[in-house]
Write an enzyme that holds these catalytic residues in place. Structure first.
Site, short mmCIF file in Angstrom:
data_model
loop_
_atom_site.label_atom_id
_atom_site.label_comp_id
_atom_site.label_asym_id
_atom_site.label_seq_id
_atom_site.Cartn_x
_atom_site.Cartn_y
_atom_site.Cartn_z
N ASP A 94 0.83 -1.21 0.00
CA ASP A 94 0.00 0.00 0.00
C ASP A 94 0.86 1.26 0.00
OD1 ASP A 94 -2.35 -1.38 -0.03
OD2 ASP A 94 -2.77 -1.19 2.11
N ASP A 242 -5.95 -8.25 14.30
CA ASP A 242 -5.46 -9.57 14.69
C ASP A 242 -6.18 -10.10 15.93
OD1 ASP A 242 -4.36 -7.56 16.24
OD2 ASP A 242 -2.29 -8.16 15.94
#
Length: 492
Positions: A94, A242
């Site tokens: 990105d 996560d």
């Protein structure tokens, strides 16, 4: 005025009580760790029987502006001792700077050597890391997904060492212990390593052995692809994607395995603004994840002890709210003690602080012994490290408390990456680095003001001849002034 004093004392006591309960949970994790340690040491991570039995694996490398470390990361993953025809590498890029050009050159180099490596670039950075992982999942060919952040340097045999637990079809995740490439770079990195080692020894092993909820740490681990899909995929509505996915998977009864003996080395943040950025994301993200998932945990059929540990696991960042409030109220508490002796009974709750401190000493000492040499000399190395770790944790309490409150209130902020500088030797410098972060803002000024506030509490002890909180106020003064000074120094 008496009612206000009573209210302040009650809030003060409740904060200390929460800290006390938190320390009890940590002591229980120490017990579980020590009970399970022999089994952990003999636990086999043997290689699978033959190359033919090795599964298809996709390695995802989420990257955003990592010009200093991305090449070494790709080199490390390309060196995996794994059959090339069963390995796919996705560089999920990105980046908005020249990192993309460095990746493109590396990808082209390894593609010529026969590796199945792709350079994945999205049109927008929507969803940040979670969005990148989910985007890459659509074209992932592996049955298992290994993930490494840009600052990691996994060993060549990482995959061969960590895939064995997946022979159990209910195992959805294998997580390894983080190592530290630059733990001796400065006092700041030493203290971070000190705290992280406790998490990656006592907490992760204890929760795993107790069959409680544990978490994938965002990197240095492997997911079963079907587990990710079954749990709803990567979602970007928290800053800790996560932790969020970990809880959603375990609520679906997937099992996690933690391998303490396998180490994935990585770089620690070397500047105070970088540490603050990381701490903000972790503490706020934990609060967001608690807000999102804790209700489902309590509605599940898990045991009551599992739910208690989940409460303090997801709510562990709330400790900073209690730490800061109890610290802030400790000065009025001294004056109330002097002015209204009838509140003496409530101040006896203050003794919980010393019991909590003993529990935390046991927790961190057990972890320190695991990752350092044994013997009496080790304890004398531990004491100053623990003192400074606790001192700087106190200094970060305002910063982290505000992050936690934002998380619980649902205030959204973007995912701010932690800059990596490729620092491994003390002579390496982060100065003149393109990714330097940090600015002097209102919060920084408040941290400086609170250093003087707690210095006032230190001096007030001599005026009132009440020395019970003197060491505490000294640590608060050092902690807030240290965080303030390092923020100024590292922002120049």
């Amino acid at each position: 005025m008496t009612i206000l004093a009573l209210l302040l004392v009650l809030v003060y006591g409740l904060c200390l009580a929460f800290i006390f309960c938190y320390s009890l949970v940590q002591v229980h994790l120490v017990y579980l760790y020590l009970r399970c340690q022999p089994a952990q040491n003999t636990d086999s991570t043997s290689l699978l029987i033959s190359v033919e039995e090795l599964p298809l694996v996709t390695v995802q490398l989420p990257v955003y502006n990592e010009r200093y470390v991305v090449e070494r990361l790709i080199d490390a993953v390309a060196a995996f001792n794994y059959p090339p025809n069963k390995l796919q590498i996705q560089v999920l890029d990105d980046s908005e700077d020249e990192t993309g050009m460095l990746i493109a050159a590396k990808v082209a180099y390894y593609r010529e050597k026969g590796l199945a490596i792709t350079h994945v670039q999205r049109p927008t950075r929507s969803g940040f890391k979670a969005g990148a992982l989910q985007h890459g999942l659509a074209t992932a060919t592996g049955d298992f997904i290994a993930i490494f952040d840009a600052d990691f340097l996994p060993e060549p045999d990482f995959l061969r060492q960590t895939l064995s637990p997946f022979s159990n079809p209910r195992v959805g995740v294998v997580q390894t212990r983080w190592g530290h490439l630059n733990s001796n770079y400065s006092l700041l990195t030493k203290l971070q390593a000190f705290g992280l080692n406790a998490h990656f020894t006592i907490e992760q092993t204890g929760r795993s052995c107790g069959h409680f909820f544990i978490n994938f740490n965002g990197t240095g681990g492997i997911w079963r692809k079907s587990c990710i899909l079954d749990a709803g995929g990567w979602q970007a509505d928290t800053l800790t994607e996560d932790l969020d996915l970990s809880y959603r998977a375990q609520l679906r009864n997937w099992e996690f395995r933690y391998l303490e003996q396998i180490i994935a080395p990585a770089e620690l943040p070397a500047t105070m603004p970088a540490v603050k950025s990381q701490q903000f994301r972790w503490t706020k993200g934990a609060a967001e994840t608690a807000r999102k998932n804790l209700g489902q945990v309590f509605q599940s059929d898990k045991s009551w002890l599992t739910k208690v540990h989940a409460l303090f696991h997801l709510g562990n960042s709330s400790i900073f709210v209690c730490i800061f409030l109890s610290a802030f109220l400790s000065l009025p508490a001294l004056l109330i003690w002097e002015r209204w002796p009838q509140f003496q009974f409530f101040f006896n709750v203050g003794s919980l602080f010393f019991v909590s401190l003993a529990g935390l000493i046991l927790f961190y000492w057990t972890a320190f012994r695991r990752t350092n040499e044994k013997g009496i000399t080790s304890f004398f190395k531990f004491l100053p490290r623990f003192f400074w770790f606790l001192t700087f944790s106190l200094g970060l309490s305002l910063h982290n408390a505000l992050a936690v409150l934002e998380g619980y209130l649902g205030i959204k902020t973007p995912f701010i990456r932690t800059p990596k500088f490729n620092l491994q030797k003390p002579t390496d410098s982060w100065q003149n680095n393109a990714y330097r972060t940090g600015s002097i803002n209102l919060l920084t000024l408040l941290e400086g003001l609170f250093a003087f506030y707690f210095l006032g509490g230190f001096l007030l002890a001599f005026h009132l001849r009440n020395y019970g909180l003197l060491p505490y106020h000294l640590m608060l003064t050092l902690g807030f002034s240290g965080v303030f000074i390092l923020t100024l120094k590292h922002s120049r």
